[in-house]
Design a protein around this motif. Structure first.
Motif, PDB file in Angstrom:
ATOM      1  N   ALA A 154     -13.063  47.926   1.922  1.00 31.86           N
ATOM      2  CA  ALA A 154     -14.292  47.198   2.232  1.00 31.86           C
ATOM      3  C   ALA A 154     -14.678  47.405   3.695  1.00 31.86           C
ATOM      4  N   TRP A 155     -13.672  47.497   4.570  1.00 36.33           N
ATOM      5  CA  TRP A 155     -13.930  47.740   5.984  1.00 36.33           C
ATOM      6  C   TRP A 155     -14.581  49.107   6.189  1.00 36.33           C
ATOM      7  N   ALA A 156     -14.088  50.122   5.506  1.00 36.98           N
ATOM      8  CA  ALA A 156     -14.673  51.463   5.615  1.00 36.98           C
ATOM      9  C   ALA A 156     -16.112  51.467   5.098  1.00 36.98           C
ATOM     10  N   LEU A 157     -16.368  50.699   4.039  1.00 37.59           N
ATOM     11  CA  LEU A 157     -17.730  50.604   3.511  1.00 37.59           C
ATOM     12  C   LEU A 157     -18.642  49.937   4.530  1.00 37.59           C
ATOM     13  N   PHE A 158     -18.169  48.887   5.168  1.00 39.74           N
ATOM     14  CA  PHE A 158     -18.938  48.218   6.221  1.00 39.74           C
ATOM     15  C   PHE A 158     -19.280  49.206   7.327  1.00 39.74           C
ATOM     16  N   LYS A 159     -18.299  49.971   7.772  1.00 40.98           N
ATOM     17  CA  LYS A 159     -18.522  50.931   8.852  1.00 40.98           C
ATOM     18  C   LYS A 159     -19.516  52.024   8.434  1.00 40.98           C
ATOM     19  N   ALA A 160     -19.419  52.479   7.187  1.00 42.83           N
ATOM     20  CA  ALA A 160     -20.273  53.575   6.727  1.00 42.83           C
ATOM     21  C   ALA A 160     -21.688  53.117   6.378  1.00 42.83           C
ATOM     22  N   SER A 161     -21.832  51.855   5.966  1.00 41.66           N
ATOM     23  CA  SER A 161     -23.127  51.381   5.483  1.00 41.66           C
ATOM     24  C   SER A 161     -23.882  50.529   6.491  1.00 41.66           C
ATOM     25  N   ALA A 162     -23.176  49.983   7.481  1.00 42.71           N
ATOM     26  CA  ALA A 162     -23.741  49.049   8.466  1.00 42.71           C
ATOM     27  C   ALA A 162     -24.168  47.726   7.833  1.00 42.71           C
ATOM     28  N   VAL A 163     -23.705  47.462   6.613  1.00 40.78           N
ATOM     29  CA  VAL A 163     -23.915  46.156   5.982  1.00 40.78           C
ATOM     30  C   VAL A 163     -22.812  45.248   6.506  1.00 40.78           C
ATOM     31  N   PRO A 164     -23.161  44.083   7.054  1.00 34.40           N
ATOM     32  CA  PRO A 164     -22.135  43.206   7.616  1.00 34.40           C
ATOM     33  C   PRO A 164     -21.016  42.889   6.620  1.00 34.40           C
ATOM     34  N   CYS A 165     -19.800  42.845   7.137  1.00 31.16           N
ATOM     35  CA  CYS A 165     -18.634  42.514   6.301  1.00 31.16           C
ATOM     36  C   CYS A 165     -18.845  41.207   5.571  1.00 31.16           C
ATOM     37  N   SER A 166     -19.437  40.228   6.242  1.00 29.51           N
ATOM     38  CA  SER A 166     -19.646  38.922   5.618  1.00 29.51           C
ATOM     39  C   SER A 166     -20.574  39.033   4.415  1.00 29.51           C
ATOM     40  N   THR A 167     -21.579  39.892   4.491  1.00 26.48           N
ATOM     41  CA  THR A 167     -22.508  40.086   3.371  1.00 26.48           C
ATOM     42  C   THR A 167     -21.778  40.708   2.186  1.00 26.48           C
ATOM     43  N   ILE A 168     -21.000  41.739   2.453  1.00 28.81           N
ATOM     44  CA  ILE A 168     -20.232  42.398   1.392  1.00 28.81           C
ATOM     45  C   ILE A 168     -19.226  41.420   0.798  1.00 28.81           C
ATOM     46  N   SER A 169     -18.523  40.705   1.651  1.00 33.03           N
ATOM     47  CA  SER A 169     -17.483  39.780   1.199  1.00 33.03           C
ATOM     48  C   SER A 169     -18.040  38.641   0.359  1.00 33.03           C
ATOM     49  N   THR A 170     -19.123  38.011   0.819  1.00 29.81           N
ATOM     50  CA  THR A 170     -19.661  36.871   0.060  1.00 29.81           C
ATOM     51  C   THR A 170     -20.217  37.309  -1.284  1.00 29.81           C
ATOM     52  N   ARG A 228     -20.999  44.209  -8.894  1.00 30.37           N
ATOM     53  CA  ARG A 228     -19.688  44.003  -8.247  1.00 30.37           C
ATOM     54  C   ARG A 228     -18.652  44.988  -8.796  1.00 30.37           C
ATOM     55  N   GLU A 229     -18.615  45.108 -10.104  1.00 35.71           N
ATOM     56  CA  GLU A 229     -17.644  45.998 -10.736  1.00 35.71           C
ATOM     57  C   GLU A 229     -17.885  47.445 -10.324  1.00 35.71           C
ATOM     58  N   LYS A 230     -19.146  47.855 -10.272  1.00 37.15           N
ATOM     59  CA  LYS A 230     -19.468  49.229  -9.876  1.00 37.15           C
ATOM     60  C   LYS A 230     -19.079  49.477  -8.418  1.00 37.15           C
ATOM     61  N   ILE A 231     -19.294  48.500  -7.548  1.00 40.08           N
ATOM     62  CA  ILE A 231     -18.877  48.651  -6.149  1.00 40.08           C
ATOM     63  C   ILE A 231     -17.364  48.801  -6.082  1.00 40.08           C
ATOM     64  N   LYS A 232     -16.629  47.969  -6.825  1.00 41.18           N
ATOM     65  CA  LYS A 232     -15.161  48.072  -6.842  1.00 41.18           C
ATOM     66  C   LYS A 232     -14.711  49.445  -7.325  1.00 41.18           C
ATOM     67  N   LEU A 233     -15.313  49.917  -8.411  1.00 41.23           N
ATOM     68  CA  LEU A 233     -14.952  51.230  -8.960  1.00 41.23           C
ATOM     69  C   LEU A 233     -15.265  52.351  -7.966  1.00 41.23           C
ATOM     70  N   THR A 234     -16.401  52.248  -7.298  1.00 46.01           N
ATOM     71  CA  THR A 234     -16.791  53.285  -6.346  1.00 46.01           C
ATOM     72  C   THR A 234     -15.890  53.263  -5.117  1.00 46.01           C
ATOM     73  N   LEU A 235     -15.508  52.064  -4.669  1.00 45.55           N
ATOM     74  CA  LEU A 235     -14.550  51.977  -3.568  1.00 45.55           C
ATOM     75  C   LEU A 235     -13.263  52.711  -3.939  1.00 45.55           C
ATOM     76  N   LYS A 236     -12.802  52.482  -5.162  1.00 43.06           N
ATOM     77  CA  LYS A 236     -11.565  53.123  -5.618  1.00 43.06           C
ATOM     78  C   LYS A 236     -11.743  54.643  -5.724  1.00 43.06           C
ATOM     79  N   GLU A 237     -12.860  55.077  -6.327  1.00 41.57           N
ATOM     80  CA  GLU A 237     -13.130  56.513  -6.482  1.00 41.57           C
ATOM     81  C   GLU A 237     -13.200  57.222  -5.129  1.00 41.57           C
ATOM     82  N   LYS A 238     -13.849  56.573  -4.173  1.00 40.24           N
ATOM     83  CA  LYS A 238     -14.028  57.169  -2.844  1.00 40.24           C
ATOM     84  C   LYS A 238     -12.836  56.905  -1.930  1.00 40.24           C
ATOM     85  N   GLN A 239     -11.853  56.165  -2.450  1.00 45.89           N
ATOM     86  CA  GLN A 239     -10.664  55.790  -1.677  1.00 45.89           C
ATOM     87  C   GLN A 239     -11.065  55.126  -0.360  1.00 45.89           C
ATOM     88  N   MET A 240     -11.954  54.137  -0.492  1.00 44.18           N
ATOM     89  CA  MET A 240     -12.460  53.413   0.666  1.00 44.18           C
ATOM     90  C   MET A 240     -12.029  51.954   0.596  1.00 44.18           C
TER      91      MET A 240
END
Length: 82
Positions: free
Chosen positions: A22-38, A8-20
């Motif tokens: 959670a919605w942008a990650l969903f769009k780029a990865s095709a992982v459902p928002c609900s999966t990422i969110s839960t 979780r922490e690494k995902i948060k750090l990478t989101l910040k580094e990539k300036q993304m």
């Protein structure tokens, strides 16, 4: 820190580094928002490796790059309440 917490922490750090977002990650990865969110809120404790692979693809990094962070050096095993 458990492995799930470290991921979780690494995902948060990478989101910040990539300036993304959670919605942008969903769009780029095709992982459902609900999966990422839960997973990110801790409602789901574990994440499948193939889901993490898709997240890494959304970040345009490899699994090796994701796990090469020192945050994973001292992770503890998840506790089982059984």
């Amino acid at each position: 820190m458990t492995l799930s917490q470290a991921i979780r922490e690494k995902i948060k750090l990478t989101l910040k580094e990539k300036q993304m977002t959670a919605w942008a990650l969903f769009k780029a990865s095709a992982v459902p928002c609900s999966t990422i969110s839960t997973f990110m809120t801790g409602k789901t404790e574990l994440i499948k490796l193939d889901t993490l692979l898709h997240i890494c693809e959304g970040f345009e990094i490899s699994l090796g790059e994701f796990f090469s962070d020192p945050i994973f050096d001292d992770v503890e095993q998840e506790k089982n309440d059984e």
